[in-house]
Design an enzyme around this catalytic site. Sequence first.
Site, PDB file in Angstrom:
ATOM      1  N   GLU A  10      42.291  46.934  43.219  1.00 28.86           N
ATOM      2  CA  GLU A  10      42.359  46.176  42.098  1.00 28.86           C
ATOM      3  C   GLU A  10      43.065  46.427  41.138  1.00 28.86           C
ATOM      4  O   GLU A  10      42.114  45.706  39.830  1.00 28.86           O
ATOM      5  CB  GLU A  10      40.050  45.765  42.093  1.00 28.86           C
ATOM      6  N   LYS A  55      30.960  33.957  45.472  1.00 30.08           N
ATOM      7  CA  LYS A  55      32.826  34.347  45.589  1.00 30.08           C
ATOM      8  C   LYS A  55      32.781  33.177  47.216  1.00 30.08           C
ATOM      9  O   LYS A  55      32.446  32.916  48.128  1.00 30.08           O
ATOM     10  CB  LYS A  55      32.804  35.881  46.909  1.00 30.08           C
TER      11      LYS A  55
HETATM   12  P1  PGA Z   1      35.378  42.384  48.418  1.00 33.15           P
HETATM   13  O1  PGA Z   1      35.217  43.908  46.728  1.00 33.15           O
HETATM   14  O2  PGA Z   1      35.898  41.672  48.355  1.00 33.15           O
HETATM   15  O3  PGA Z   1      36.677  44.070  49.308  1.00 33.15           O
HETATM   16  O4  PGA Z   1      34.727  42.909  49.063  1.00 33.15           O
HETATM   17  C1  PGA Z   1      34.847  43.374  45.764  1.00 33.15           C
HETATM   18  C2  PGA Z   1      33.344  43.607  45.580  1.00 33.15           C
HETATM   19  O5  PGA Z   1      32.675  43.968  46.613  1.00 33.15           O
HETATM   20  O6  PGA Z   1      32.581  42.821  44.730  1.00 33.15           O
HETATM   21 ZN    ZN Z   2      29.975  43.674  45.230  1.00 36.05          ZN
END
Ligand code: PGA
Ligand code: ZN
Length: 447
Positions: free
Chosen positions: A217, A350
Amino acid sequence: MRERPTTAITNVVAWEALDSRGRPTVACRVQLSGGAVGRAVVPSGASTGAHEAVERRDGGARYDGWGVRDAVAAVVNELGPAVSGLDATNRARVDARLEDVDGTPDLARTGANAVLAVSLAAALAGAEALGRPLWQALADSDGSAATSPTPLLPMPMVNIFSGGAHAAGAIDIQDVLAVPLGARSFAHALELVARVRAATARLLEQRHGCSALVADEGGLSAPLPSNEAAVALVTEGIEVAGLRPGVDVSVAVDLAASQFGTAEGRYDLRSEDRVLDRDAWLEELRRWCERYPIASLEDVLHEDDWDGWTAASAILPAACQLLGDDLFATDRHRVGEGIQRRAANAVLVKPNQAGTLTRAERVVRVAHRAGLATVVSARSGDTEDTWLADLAVGWRAGQIKVGSTMRSERTAKWNRLLELQHDFGAQAALAGPEVLGRTRPVRASQR
Ligand code: PGA
Ligand code: ZN
């Protein structure tokens, strides 16, 4: 003669694109009768929760099994034809049709990656046809916009140091982030965290003799002697940047504990060669909260340890945001259960955990109605798309998490928010510390 509608879906195409990890992902373009076009490329996680809508992958040898040709075919052959003729501005209707066609609760049959691609592209096309940016199309259909017309830019939660699944297990915990609670504007917020990232990178070199690697990230990574060392490092980074920890910039930690813990309460800290039970692990986190300016803790325990989460809410400071990611998996039933059990005070949102924009939007509404905070979040495998920034503003989410201040898939979202700040001008308000979740009301002196 009746005017011809311009917002009917006339054409849906899809193809296989790449995400920021270089893995295949679904891209989709939706065209409407009036010529408006919406286009979306879906993100993908690495530390995926067990309760997320199911991403469809081809398997086999191609791209090590990560291919999405079957999901693309599902868009072209099933999902696209099913929404053809529907009004793209009626997002709930489009998304309901997509869910019906899939027919499974977790969207596993056609693939949540296929469904989300159409859901997003249709919403973007609908907004385009109305001549509105996506944030405004979302705000217009949300009752709360009428009572609070001033757009609210989200407080960013920015990745500084990564471990876990985002950095080949350099340490066990996944992300240490900076939250610039003292920022005066969104642009100022980014400036503060960029200073912290640069100072932390310098510290890593001087202290640990390693030039930091860039994690998935965009955060820094290096093997550190302990998990706590990462929290200490970022806190020191804030100081070295000439900022006041806990005043100008606070720390957030995404433990991503399902990656190294079990539902039975065994937390295996491999990088430290220690195994803790749930109580000892929570005690460790409570001590971190005493030592460091921690404003938010995410996924502190395993995603299926509901009782543990209720205990965590009682043990961890009331002023600390206790944020559920894998715990809730952007599912309104799980958020409902969490509200009943007092399991957390904030929800990570998400869209690809939910599978449609409508499902994700409902989660935001359910959370806000119960007084929980919301953090709209990108995935560790993301794309150059910017719609996430519009969701954060349109839904008045209050907070956003998209990774670090570098790598284009991350800066695309920050840059969209900078554009909105510019466009809103004097009207632009940045969400302040009050948007963070709290378990119990906290007296001003305790904040
Ligand atoms: P991921 O990580 O997209 O790999 O799940 C983001 C998070 O855990 O917030
Ligand atoms: Zn997370």
